[in-house]
Write a protein that holds these residues in place. Structure first.
Motif, PDB file in Angstrom:
ATOM      1  N   SER A  80      34.192   7.041 106.984  1.00  0.00           N
ATOM      2  CA  SER A  80      33.389   8.347 107.530  1.00  0.00           C
ATOM      3  C   SER A  80      34.220   9.736 106.973  1.00  0.00           C
ATOM      4  O   SER A  80      33.589  10.781 106.636  1.00  0.00           O
ATOM      5  CB  SER A  80      33.395   8.213 108.909  1.00  0.00           C
ATOM      6  OG  SER A  80      32.747   7.274 109.486  1.00  0.00           O
ATOM      7  N   ALA A  81      35.549   9.474 107.220  1.00  0.00           N
ATOM      8  CA  ALA A  81      36.328  10.630 106.621  1.00  0.00           C
ATOM      9  C   ALA A  81      36.092  11.036 105.048  1.00  0.00           C
ATOM     10  O   ALA A  81      35.937  12.234 104.574  1.00  0.00           O
ATOM     11  CB  ALA A  81      37.729  10.600 107.046  1.00  0.00           C
ATOM     12  N   SER A  82      36.112   9.784 104.374  1.00  0.00           N
ATOM     13  CA  SER A  82      35.817  10.179 103.072  1.00  0.00           C
ATOM     14  C   SER A  82      34.580  10.474 102.649  1.00  0.00           C
ATOM     15  O   SER A  82      34.552  11.274 101.704  1.00  0.00           O
ATOM     16  CB  SER A  82      36.034   8.736 102.057  1.00  0.00           C
ATOM     17  OG  SER A  82      35.847   8.741 100.839  1.00  0.00           O
ATOM     18  N   VAL A  89      35.983  16.531 110.498  1.00  0.00           N
ATOM     19  CA  VAL A  89      36.793  15.967 109.689  1.00  0.00           C
ATOM     20  C   VAL A  89      37.611  17.162 108.693  1.00  0.00           C
ATOM     21  O   VAL A  89      38.742  17.102 108.582  1.00  0.00           O
ATOM     22  CB  VAL A  89      36.216  15.092 108.509  1.00  0.00           C
ATOM     23  CG1 VAL A  89      36.958  14.740 107.250  1.00  0.00           C
ATOM     24  CG2 VAL A  89      35.712  13.725 109.181  1.00  0.00           C
ATOM     25  N   GLN A  90      36.625  18.132 108.593  1.00  0.00           N
ATOM     26  CA  GLN A  90      37.231  19.097 107.595  1.00  0.00           C
ATOM     27  C   GLN A  90      38.237  20.046 108.554  1.00  0.00           C
ATOM     28  O   GLN A  90      39.347  20.540 108.169  1.00  0.00           O
ATOM     29  CB  GLN A  90      35.888  20.301 107.497  1.00  0.00           C
ATOM     30  CG  GLN A  90      35.057  19.609 106.426  1.00  0.00           C
ATOM     31  CD  GLN A  90      33.803  20.692 106.073  1.00  0.00           C
ATOM     32  OE1 GLN A  90      33.309  21.386 106.772  1.00  0.00           O
ATOM     33  NE2 GLN A  90      33.327  20.618 104.810  1.00  0.00           N
ATOM     34  N   ALA A 108      41.434  18.018 108.294  1.00  0.00           N
ATOM     35  CA  ALA A 108      41.990  18.381 107.267  1.00  0.00           C
ATOM     36  C   ALA A 108      42.819  19.837 107.105  1.00  0.00           C
ATOM     37  O   ALA A 108      43.832  19.960 106.475  1.00  0.00           O
ATOM     38  CB  ALA A 108      40.711  18.167 105.953  1.00  0.00           C
ATOM     39  N   ALA A 136      40.887  12.938 113.151  1.00  0.00           N
ATOM     40  CA  ALA A 136      39.535  13.607 113.344  1.00  0.00           C
ATOM     41  C   ALA A 136      38.762  12.505 114.480  1.00  0.00           C
ATOM     42  O   ALA A 136      37.923  12.587 114.983  1.00  0.00           O
ATOM     43  CB  ALA A 136      38.737  13.620 112.282  1.00  0.00           C
ATOM     44  N   ILE A 148      44.288  10.661 103.356  1.00  0.00           N
ATOM     45  CA  ILE A 148      43.055  10.599 104.149  1.00  0.00           C
ATOM     46  C   ILE A 148      42.960   9.685 105.410  1.00  0.00           C
ATOM     47  O   ILE A 148      42.188  10.216 106.381  1.00  0.00           O
ATOM     48  CB  ILE A 148      41.755  10.044 103.091  1.00  0.00           C
ATOM     49  CG1 ILE A 148      40.390  10.597 103.770  1.00  0.00           C
ATOM     50  CG2 ILE A 148      41.883   8.921 102.775  1.00  0.00           C
ATOM     51  CD1 ILE A 148      39.439  10.523 102.521  1.00  0.00           C
ATOM     52  N   LEU A 201      34.314  14.302 103.365  1.00  0.00           N
ATOM     53  CA  LEU A 201      35.201  15.212 102.437  1.00  0.00           C
ATOM     54  C   LEU A 201      34.547  15.192 101.141  1.00  0.00           C
ATOM     55  O   LEU A 201      35.027  16.035 100.383  1.00  0.00           O
ATOM     56  CB  LEU A 201      36.568  14.782 102.353  1.00  0.00           C
ATOM     57  CG  LEU A 201      37.491  14.939 103.795  1.00  0.00           C
ATOM     58  CD1 LEU A 201      38.854  14.147 103.604  1.00  0.00           C
ATOM     59  CD2 LEU A 201      37.656  16.341 103.898  1.00  0.00           C
ATOM     60  N   THR A 260      30.261  14.915 112.345  1.00  0.00           N
ATOM     61  CA  THR A 260      31.625  14.134 111.711  1.00  0.00           C
ATOM     62  C   THR A 260      32.349  15.075 110.548  1.00  0.00           C
ATOM     63  O   THR A 260      33.374  15.395 110.435  1.00  0.00           O
ATOM     64  CB  THR A 260      30.954  13.026 111.175  1.00  0.00           C
ATOM     65  OG1 THR A 260      30.570  12.176 112.111  1.00  0.00           O
ATOM     66  CG2 THR A 260      31.991  12.438 110.426  1.00  0.00           C
ATOM     67  N   VAL A 304      44.114  11.900 108.005  1.00  0.00           N
ATOM     68  CA  VAL A 304      42.934  12.750 108.322  1.00  0.00           C
ATOM     69  C   VAL A 304      42.021  11.958 109.156  1.00  0.00           C
ATOM     70  O   VAL A 304      41.655  12.515 110.307  1.00  0.00           O
ATOM     71  CB  VAL A 304      42.280  13.441 107.167  1.00  0.00           C
ATOM     72  CG1 VAL A 304      40.902  14.301 107.504  1.00  0.00           C
ATOM     73  CG2 VAL A 304      43.155  14.285 106.154  1.00  0.00           C
ATOM     74  N   ALA A 305      41.668  10.926 109.083  1.00  0.00           N
ATOM     75  CA  ALA A 305      40.867  10.091 109.906  1.00  0.00           C
ATOM     76  C   ALA A 305      41.098   9.886 111.249  1.00  0.00           C
ATOM     77  O   ALA A 305      40.242   9.966 112.287  1.00  0.00           O
ATOM     78  CB  ALA A 305      40.478   8.784 109.148  1.00  0.00           C
TER      79      ALA A 305
END
Length: 374
Positions: free
Chosen positions: A37-39, A55-56, A59, A31, A24, A42, A51, A27-28
């Motif tokens: 924020s990523a957590s 993030v999606q 991912a 993005a 993750i 998701l 956001t 991914v962060a």
């Protein structure tokens, strides 16, 4: 050193496939947002639409797959439920599984299938629940042993049993009514003028074998004018039913009816009669139990008692979900009533399947019936 967005893609993604497990954090970075924020994005927590979209997309580009183990530890749930049966190829279990999956998937759970086979394997499956790989289990044991009861009493995971347990076992259970099923079949054969009936059972040390044996004995006791006896097949399968019926049909005098303990034994019995040059139902009437799809497609169609497999599966799934949400609720026992479906194997002419719809009853009515039976 912090990876740039471009270098992250090059290192962790080639032709859409991750070379190593994407985290993750990556991914962060991809993005351009914080890990927190990523957590949130998701996991469906509070985050702006912009956001979430970023993030999606990140991912998807990186091939990120959430770590199910970490998520289950965090949430305290796996979102998986187990369905454990003795024989995953038996059409009755398949029908139950379909109904169970329909209920649990609507609540966001994935159904995991397990084959127990022997009674010792059932014990192992129950003991493994302590590893926390599922949130609950629906178990259909072929044999109920003291060892299994002990394992069920100790497991911290919710379990619903499809079948009969001793009154001392305080678990949710869903039962078929094999005693009434046998009565329906014997009464039907007597009405059709059959006077020499043989019950072809599976292993009598199993729960269904014992209940159907006792049910047959009680049913024929109500008709003292008929001749009746029981023989055993090695298993609840077509091949075992064929072998047992072959022996019965070569005896003299030959019976004029066979009550098979399940549809598979019944189908094997029809095949044995056919191979001996006998007509069904002219020379021999044959009936089964379970009213599986096979009973309707074989010729002649197999008269059978419907034990409500779909209904039992549905009720078991609902009981399990209720138990997960409310662990301290009182144990419930539900008995699903049987219905007779008459086809060509037990009488030459039928006006179509004669069916009375199955229903389910609560623990109170079930206990009243048992007291009356005693």
């Amino acid at each position: 050193m912090e990876l740039s967005r471009a270098s992250t893609v090059n290192v962790y993604n080639t032709r859409g496939r991750a070379l190593v497990r994407v985290t993750i954090t990556q991914v962060a970075v991809h993005a351009g947002v914080s890990v927190a924020s990523a957590s949130r994005a998701l996991n469906g927590q509070i985050a702006s639409a912009k956001t979430v979209a970023k993030v999606q997309q990140a991912a998807e580009e990186l091939g990120y797959v959430a770590d199910a183990t970490a998520q289950s530890l965090k949430l305290g749930r796996t979102n998986q439920l187990a369905y454990a049966v003795a024989d995953i190829g038996n059409p009755v279990y398949v029908e139950m599984m379909t109904a169970i999956e329909r209920v649990v998937s609507a609540s966001g759970y994935r159904l995991v299938l397990s084959s127990t086979g022997t009674s010792s394997s059932s014990v192992d499956v129950v003991r493994d629940l302590g590893r926390g790989y599922v949130d609950g289990m629906i178990l259909s044991p072929l044999r109920v042993t003291d060892e299994l009861l002990s394992a069920l009493a100790k497991t911290p995971t919710p379990v619903v049993v499809l079948g009969r347990l001793p009154d001392s076992a305080t678990l949710d259970t869903v039962r078929a009514d094999s005693i009434t099923a046998m009565r329906l079949l014997v009464d039907h054969l007597v009405e059709e003028g059959r006077g020499d009936v043989v019950f072809v059972n599976g292993p009598s040390d199993t729960t269904p074998g014992a209940l159907r044996r006792d049910g047959f004995a009680a049913a024929v006791a109500a008709h003292p004018a008929i001749s009746a006896r029981s023989v055993g097949a090695d298993d609840f399968t077509i091949a075992a039913g064929y072998a047992a019926a072959l022996r019965v049909l070569q005896e003299h005098p030959r019976p004029d009816a066979i009550v098979a303990a399940n549809d598979l034994i019944g189908i094997g019995s029809i095949q044995a009669a056919t191979d001996l040059g006998l007509t069904v139902p002219g020379d021999i009437a044959i009936t089964g139990v379970d009213n599986t799809e096979l009973a309707g497609v074989i010729r002649p169609g197999l008269t059978s008692v419907d034990l409500g497999a779909e209904e039992r599966g549905r009720v078991a799934a609902e009981l399990l979900l209720a138990r997960i949400e409310e662990p301290n609720r009182p144990a419930h026992t539900v008995t699903v009533a049987p219905s007779l479906v008459v086809r060509g194997s037990s009488r030459a002419r039928t006006q179509g399947p004669a069916v009375s719809p199955p229903s389910h009853r609560t623990e109170a009515s079930d206990l009243n019936d048992e007291r009356a039976a005693r």
